[in-house]
Every structure is written in C-alpha cells, then in structure tokens.
Write a protein that holds these residues in place. Structure first.
Motif: not given
Length: 632
Positions: A368, A413, A616, A34, A364, A37, A410, A371, A373
């Motif tokens: 996530l 979190h 994810h 987290f 999750y 991200r 984001h 998005q 990564p």
C-alpha cells in the motif's frame, strides 16, 4: 477455451499440512482501503491496450502491427510523443528487458478475472493468449518471447546481457496463470511448446556450464517448470526442475551459510518460490529444506526495517546492521511482493501465525505504501533516509520490474484474508481486511464476513451518519466477524491474534455479551453453532518504538502494524526525557473528521512540532520514518 471442471479441480494449489487458501473467486473484497486500491489497479490494467502490451512480441515475430510507432521517442516529454507506445523498459529495440511487462499484465488480468468475475479482463486475457500463439507460430512453433534467442547465447558465452531468463519467465508466468486461473488450454499449450525449447537448449550444457548460466538472474523459471509439471504431467518439466536446481545457492543455504548478504535480493526469492512449488508438486523434502533455510537466512537471522521490508540498493543488508544502509533506495517493491508470497507458503506449510504478521506489515508498509493512492502507480523503492520522498512511476513511460509486481500484488488482496485449516476443521481469518468469503463445507455453504469498524476509510454514501462512539480515538482494532450458515451447519473460526496486540483480546456478541474465546497457537477460536453468529473482536494496541538494531538511539514509531512517517524535509532529532520511552513525546493529532477516526500524531516538547501519519498515506510529501533521539 475453458477447462473441464475435473481438470480445473486438479489445478488447485496443493495443500501442505492441511492448510489451503480460500478458493479463488469465493472471496469478495468489501468497501474499504484494500478494495479501493484493487479497483485503482484494475482500472490501470484495463487502460493499457492489447496492441501496446504485445508490441515487442509482435515485432520479434515479424508480425506487422496496426498502429504507428517510432523506434525512438520523438521527445523526452511524454505529452509530446503521446501514448501510442510503451517506453522505458518496454522501448522497442532500445531495451533488453522489452516484453517483460506483458507477462505481468497477463498474470494480473487472469487473477483479477478469476477472483472477481471480471468478464472484460477475462476476454482480454484470452485475446492476448491468442496473439501470443500467433507469435509462436510465426517464430517456428516454440519461441514466444519479446526478445531474440541470441540473448541466451550471450549468457552462455559470458557476454554482457540484461537477465534474459528473468524476462522470458514473465511471459511463461502469464501463460501458466492464464491456464491455471482461467482454464485457458491454449495458454497451457503455448507454454508447453515454449518449455520444450528450453529443454533442448539446457540439455546442450554440462552441469558446470549450466550452473554458470543459472548465476545470471533466472527469475521464476524453476517455479514455472514445477507448475507445468503439475498441470501437464509431462516428464520433460521434471527434467527441467533438476537442471534449474541452483546448487551454488541452495546447498550453502541448507548448510547454514550466509550467502545472501550484499547479493541481489530479488534474484533469489523467485528461485526459492520455485523450490517451494517443486516441493508441493513432487513431495521431495530437499526442496522444502531450501525454503526453510532461505527464510531463516533472509528474515529470521537478518531482521527487517520497521516496515517489515528489507534491501538497500536491491541487495540484502548484513544481519541486523541497518544504520549505514538507510538511503534513497530501500525496500524494492519486487522484494516486498515476493517475500509476502513466500510467507504465505510457509504459513500454509506450518500454521505459524508469525508468517501472517509478516504479510500484514508488508501489505500496509510496502504494497500500500508503494502504490500512489491517486494514480495507482508504483514507487520502485521506499526511501528510509530522513527527509525522503517517494518517486512514482508513469503509466506508459517506465515499466520497471516493480511496475510488473505492482499490478500483480493488487489482484491478490482477497487471497490473503481467509484460509481453510483441515487439521483443526476450521475456517481461518488471517487478515483484517473488509471481505466476505463463502466457503464450501460438507454440510452446506458457510459465509464469513470480516469488517473493521475502526477503519479510517469512509464507507457509505453519507459519512455524517456514523455513530458518535468514543470520545477519543480507540487504542484498539475493532473487528466484526459474522458467520452465516444453515441452522444445522456449525463451523469453527480461528481469528489471528497479531503479534502487535498489547493486552488481552476480547470477544463479545452483537448485543455486548462477553464470549469466552480460547487463544490457541496465536488464534482465537470462535464456535458458530449454525444460523447467524456475530462476534465483535477487540485487539488492543499501543504506540511503540522500534529502534535500528545497530543504532538503538534511532527509532521508528509504530501503531499496530502501521509505521508512522513524520512529515519533514530533513532527518529530525527528538529531544526526549527518557530514551526508553520516546513515544511519550507523541500525542494524537487531527484524530476525527465526520464519522472517521484518523491516525495522525504530533511531537510534543520540541522546538518545532512534527506531524506523523501512517506511511501508506504519504503521497507527495517529504517524510522521515526514523528519528534520532537525544536527551535534554
């Protein structure tokens, strides 16, 4: 401009039923998934220039900007036109949604700065607010938006126009969040003056006429009026709360009527978040009744996909009828973000840990999973048809609605990990995210640190330094909860027991001694006597299946809260020996590298094996979440 400490204290989120989130700025995300991200999102926020963010507001105000721009792109190729302008929904003169993203950015920058102490984003947020004040002055002292007031005249006349109040809400939201999170009094005054424009405009309609206006997506206007009533005490915003009460939606919901099936989901969730804030600010029970009725109709009596998300083509599916709705446009990101916010509200009101389970699964398999990564960009939808692929946005070419909720999601979190429960005089660990909280307690500060030792995220400078540990991937989440305080400062910590736990959770000390921890209302109760306590919590799980409700021979595979995705370019049927236990045909795959446990599986007993990984972790591969089953 910073608010006084006394003023800032009055802006805290209202506690209902004695549960409140950890104070903003008191939680630090520690190294892990987290935090990675969050940092990716923070870099994106800082990469966008103030000039480009403000482009439409300045143009609407007639303020000359200091950069070169063209009304229309010179080419369809982003590499040829450069990054001197924001396009997509932000295209100047070419999009009726132009200007919406600035509010999302301002809200996200304010939250990030308040949560992490980021001085750069704090300074930039204040500069953007100052420019919005300048635009407001150029517009005559009230209008502060990136589109003209005539758009609202079109709504009132029943003419086609693209949701102007949804758009305008974003600027107001950003101003309110800058005021609340950063103590920016200028932002509060700009929002107050803009609100007076809406008070005059809305007062010009009969109730029936304004109900027609409210039928065109208003975004979170109701929430803004509740926030401004709390922040200013100005009765004009109480009047606006009443005018924005959407009787055509709220009253049937409270009466138990399903008015959601096939309606646009993200039109209604922000309105209900507004009802939640109206209850917290006014204490009037009718607002809370709307919120509970909405959750019952939208979630409890409708169900979700295995991911925890909903919607097909942005509309609610019929209750528990998903078979015909899996496609290329499932699970709009905005719906995921706003439903998580609503679940957070309901947990604070009720203390029911099932709302935290809902948050976890959507974090999750939604926030996530949607998005990228590598780039930090958003997938507007999460396709659930077989052989799908995520479609990622571009940093300056799209600016979809989901682009806006991406940057906000984001920054939050750290806000979902810890709560304080005054009813039980306890500190609550709600999510198993690597984080540290310093809570202010009557006897002195108490620090709570959460870390998952089974995480597949590489932590530390040398991944070869990890312990050998188990021979195979553990079938449990291992969470350490470390509590530190003065020797004479005890604390009670409640740790959520997720609904996915299979078997009995176990607690031990750092030395391996068993700790008797009673489970009460979905939480393990850990007693810290002062000094330093380290608890190791084991949360066992198993690989399980979750079928499509109206097509039970089509299933998804889930481990803990993590939905698995098969890496395949088409819907792939599994041939199984027993329809009741298709998980018997999955085996661990590529489970270990260096000091990390990976989370892959592979199918067995098939003509062609398929690899599965957590959803994810899928980036640019084709994937399938659901698998039809057939017997041999």
């Amino acid at each position: 401009m910073a608010a006084s400490a006394r003023t800032r204290q009055s802006w805290k989120v209202t506690m209902v039923n004695g549960i409140s989130p950890a104070e903003l700025g008191s939680v630090t995300l520690d190294p892990g998934l987290f935090e990675q991200r969050r940092a990716l999102n923070r870099a994106y926020l800082d990469s966008l220039t103030d000039e480009n963010l403000l482009q439409n507001h300045r143009l609407e105000a007639g303020i000359d900007s200091s950069f070169t721009w063209h009304l229309q792109p010179t080419s369809g190729d982003p590499s040829e036109r450069g990054l001197d302008r924001h396009w997509g929904w932000e295209t100047p003169g070419g999009s009726q949604m132009r200007g919406h993203f600035l509010g999302h950015w301002l809200s996200a920058a304010a939250r990030e700065a308040a949560a992490t102490g980021d001085a750069v984003l704090r300074a930039r947020a204040h500069r953007v607010v100052a420019e919005l004040e300048r635009c407001q002055e150029a517009n005559g002292g009230e209008w502060v938006f990136g589109v003209p007031p005539v758009f609202l005249d079109r709504v009132a006349a029943g003419r086609e126009v693209w949701a102007p109040q949804y758009n305008l809400h974003k600027t107001l939201m950003g101003l309110v969040d800058a005021a609340r999170d950063l103590g920016d009094q200028r932002a509060l005054e700009v929002a107050r003056r803009a609100g007076r424009w809406f008070a005059r405009w809305s007062a010009s309609f009969t109730r029936e006429q304004f109900d027609d206006v409210l039928d065109v997506e208003t975004g979170g206007m109701l929430e803004v009026w509740a926030d401004l009533l709390e922040l200013t005490g100005d009765e004009v915003f109480r009047d606006l709360l009443e005018r924005y009460y959407r009787a055509r939606l709220f009253d049937p919901l409270v009466a138990g009527v399903d008015v959601l099936t096939n309606t646009h989901a993200n039109t209604t969730i922000p309105e209900v978040l507004g009802a939640a804030r109206a209850f917290e600010v006014t204490g009037e029970r009718r607002w809370a009744d709307v919120v509970h009725a909405y959750w019952r109709c939208a979630v409890t009596e409708r169900g979700t996909f295995a991911t925890g998300g909903q919607t097909s083509g942005e509309v609610w599916t019929p209750p528990f009828e998903f078979a015909a709705r899996r496609g290329g446009k499932n699970q709009e990101h905005c719906v995921v973000h706003n439903t998580i916010r609503l679940a957070d509200v309901l947990f604070r009101w009720t203390g029911d840990s099932s709302y935290l389970d809902h948050v976890e699964r959507n974090l999750y398999n939604g926030i996530l999973a949607q998005q990228n990564p590598r780039t930090g960009m958003v997938a507007y939808f999460l396709p659930l048809a077989g052989g799908s692929r995520k479609r990622w946005g571009h940093p300056t070419e799209d600016f979809w609605c989901c682009h806006g909720t991406l940057v906000q999601a984001h920054t939050r979190h750290s806000s979902y990990v810890f709560y304080e429960d005054a009813r039980a005089d306890a500190l609550v660990v709600a999510q198993f995210v690597n984080a540290t909280w310093t809570a202010r307690r009557p006897g002195g500060p108490v620090t709570v640190q959460v870390a998952r030792s089974d995480s597949a995220v590489r932590v530390g400078p040398d991944a070869n330094a990890g312990p050998a540990g188990d021979h195979h991937r553990p079938q449990e989440w291992r969470v350490s909860v470390t509590v530190v305080s003065g020797d004479d400062v005890p604390a009670r910590v409640r740790v959520r027991v997720p609904g996915w736990v299979h078997g009995e959770p176990a607690v031990s000390t750092a030395g391996g001694e068993e700790v008797r921890a009673e489970a009460v209302d979905g939480f393990l109760v850990l007693d810290h006597r002062g000094g330093r306590s380290e608890f190791h919590v084991s949360l066992p799980h198993r690989l399980r299946v979750e079928p499509v409700p109206d097509e039970p021979t089509t299933v998804a595979f889930v481990v803990g809260p993590l939905v698995l995705a098969g890496l395949t370019d088409a819907e792939t049927a599994l041939v199984v020996d027993d329809l009741r236990h298709p998980e018997a045909h999955l085996a661990p795959d590529d489970e270990r590298q260096w000091a990390e446990w990976l989370r892959g599986y592979r199918t067995t007993g098939q003509e062609r094996s398929t690899r599965l990984v957590p959803l994810h972790e899928v980036v640019d591969q084709d994937y399938s979440v659901y698998f039809p089953l057939r017997t041999r």
